[in-house]
Design a protein around this motif. Structure first.
Motif, PDB file in Angstrom:
ATOM      1  N   ALA A  12       0.831  -1.208   0.000  1.00 33.59           N
ATOM      2  CA  ALA A  12       0.000   0.000   0.000  1.00 33.59           C
ATOM      3  C   ALA A  12       0.864   1.255   0.000  1.00 33.59           C
ATOM      4  CB  ALA A  12      -0.936  -0.004   1.204  1.00 33.59           C
ATOM      5  N   GLN A  13       1.917   1.263   0.799  1.00 37.38           N
ATOM      6  CA  GLN A  13       2.805   2.430   0.849  1.00 37.38           C
ATOM      7  C   GLN A  13       3.507   2.629  -0.489  1.00 37.38           C
ATOM      8  OE1 GLN A  13       3.515   4.616   3.738  1.00 37.38           O
ATOM      9  NE2 GLN A  13       4.135   5.777   1.948  1.00 37.38           N
ATOM     10  N   LEU A  14       3.961   1.550  -1.101  1.00 34.50           N
ATOM     11  CA  LEU A  14       4.610   1.637  -2.405  1.00 34.50           C
ATOM     12  C   LEU A  14       3.660   2.218  -3.452  1.00 34.50           C
ATOM     13  CD1 LEU A  14       6.952   0.980  -4.396  1.00 34.50           C
ATOM     14  CD2 LEU A  14       5.881  -1.268  -4.673  1.00 34.50           C
ATOM     15  N   LEU A  15       2.421   1.714  -3.484  1.00 34.79           N
ATOM     16  CA  LEU A  15       1.448   2.192  -4.455  1.00 34.79           C
ATOM     17  C   LEU A  15       1.077   3.651  -4.212  1.00 34.79           C
ATOM     18  CD1 LEU A  15      -0.770  -1.008  -4.573  1.00 34.79           C
ATOM     19  CD2 LEU A  15       0.724  -0.175  -6.402  1.00 34.79           C
ATOM     20  N   ALA A  16       0.925   4.035  -2.943  1.00 38.32           N
ATOM     21  CA  ALA A  16       0.602   5.435  -2.629  1.00 38.32           C
ATOM     22  C   ALA A  16       1.766   6.353  -3.002  1.00 38.32           C
ATOM     23  CB  ALA A  16       0.272   5.575  -1.146  1.00 38.32           C
ATOM     24  N   ASP A  17       2.995   5.926  -2.741  1.00 37.22           N
ATOM     25  CA  ASP A  17       4.159   6.731  -3.119  1.00 37.22           C
ATOM     26  C   ASP A  17       4.267   6.873  -4.630  1.00 37.22           C
ATOM     27  OD1 ASP A  17       4.758   7.014  -0.453  1.00 37.22           O
ATOM     28  OD2 ASP A  17       6.464   5.628  -0.479  1.00 37.22           O
ATOM     29  N   PHE A  18       3.986   5.785  -5.344  1.00 33.21           N
ATOM     30  CA  PHE A  18       4.018   5.846  -6.801  1.00 33.21           C
ATOM     31  C   PHE A  18       2.970   6.836  -7.315  1.00 33.21           C
ATOM     32  CE2 PHE A  18       1.971   4.598 -10.767  1.00 33.21           C
ATOM     33  CZ  PHE A  18       3.036   4.725 -11.638  1.00 33.21           C
ATOM     34  N   ALA A  19       1.746   6.734  -6.787  1.00 35.03           N
ATOM     35  CA  ALA A  19       0.673   7.624  -7.230  1.00 35.03           C
ATOM     36  C   ALA A  19       0.995   9.077  -6.897  1.00 35.03           C
ATOM     37  CB  ALA A  19      -0.650   7.209  -6.594  1.00 35.03           C
ATOM     38  N   ALA A  20       1.589   9.322  -5.737  1.00 33.33           N
ATOM     39  CA  ALA A  20       1.967  10.693  -5.366  1.00 33.33           C
ATOM     40  C   ALA A  20       3.020  11.229  -6.324  1.00 33.33           C
ATOM     41  CB  ALA A  20       2.480  10.729  -3.932  1.00 33.33           C
ATOM     42  N   ASP A  21       3.987  10.387  -6.647  1.00 31.53           N
ATOM     43  CA  ASP A  21       5.067  10.789  -7.543  1.00 31.53           C
ATOM     44  C   ASP A  21       4.560  11.010  -8.970  1.00 31.53           C
ATOM     45  OD1 ASP A  21       7.882  11.303  -7.995  1.00 31.53           O
ATOM     46  OD2 ASP A  21       7.931   9.384  -9.076  1.00 31.53           O
ATOM     47  N   ALA A  22       3.695  10.120  -9.439  1.00 33.15           N
ATOM     48  CA  ALA A  22       3.240  10.180 -10.827  1.00 33.15           C
ATOM     49  C   ALA A  22       2.074  11.143 -11.037  1.00 33.15           C
ATOM     50  CB  ALA A  22       2.831   8.776 -11.290  1.00 33.15           C
TER      51      ALA A  22
END
Length: 162
Positions: A12-22
């Protein structure tokens, strides 16, 4: 991008970080809304992760107590508390309950993470993705409703009377 990939994160943290970055600072309204949906799901997944870790720790302690129960029972008997089958059964029941709670919240965490993946990787139209995820989130927020479960078992799809 290297900070994004860290093995010590939950999915979940990885996906949220990816979405924040992208998508987090994108001028595109659909991407901002997609990020909002991912982050809302992240909050749920994180809450479930905290609960499942808490119950896993307690379950581990209770399971360990069961493994060393003969020593505990011997010590309790030597101080006059007694070697009680009722106490042993209670400890076993508590351990089973804690493992069940851990399993319940782990499944919920995984489900929220899968919904995050659906929002990020789906090729469906944004409106369809939002509609599906919103229905699932409503179901997750609602929790367990005993009267609705009884109505479904009886074959009735009608809402029970209040």
């Amino acid at each position: 991008m290297p900070a994004l990939f860290n093995a010590n994160k939950t999915s979940a943290q990885l996906l949220a970080d990816f979405a924040a970055d992208a998508w987090g600072k994108s001028p595109s309204e659909p991407l901002k809304l997609r990020y909002l949906m991912v982050f809302d799901l992240f909050i749920k997944a994180r809450s479930y992760a905290l609960l499942n870790k808490f119950f896993f720790g307690l379950a581990l302690l209770a399971g360990s107590a069961l493994l060393v129960w003969p020593v505990i029972a011997f010590k309790l008997d030597s101080i006059g508390v007694g070697y009680s089958a009722m106490v042993q059964t209670s400890v076993t029941g508590l351990a089973a309950l804690l493992f069940a709670l851990y399993s319940h919240y782990k499944k919920r965490q995984t489900y929220a993470e899968n919904l995050m993946r659906h929002v990020i990787f789906s090729n469906e139209a944004l409106e369809l993705v939002f509609e599906k995820v919103q229905k699932e989130m409503e179901r997750m927020d609602q929790g367990f409703v005993f009267s609705e479960t009884l109505a479904k078992k009886n074959g009735s799809d009608a809402k029970p009377a209040d």
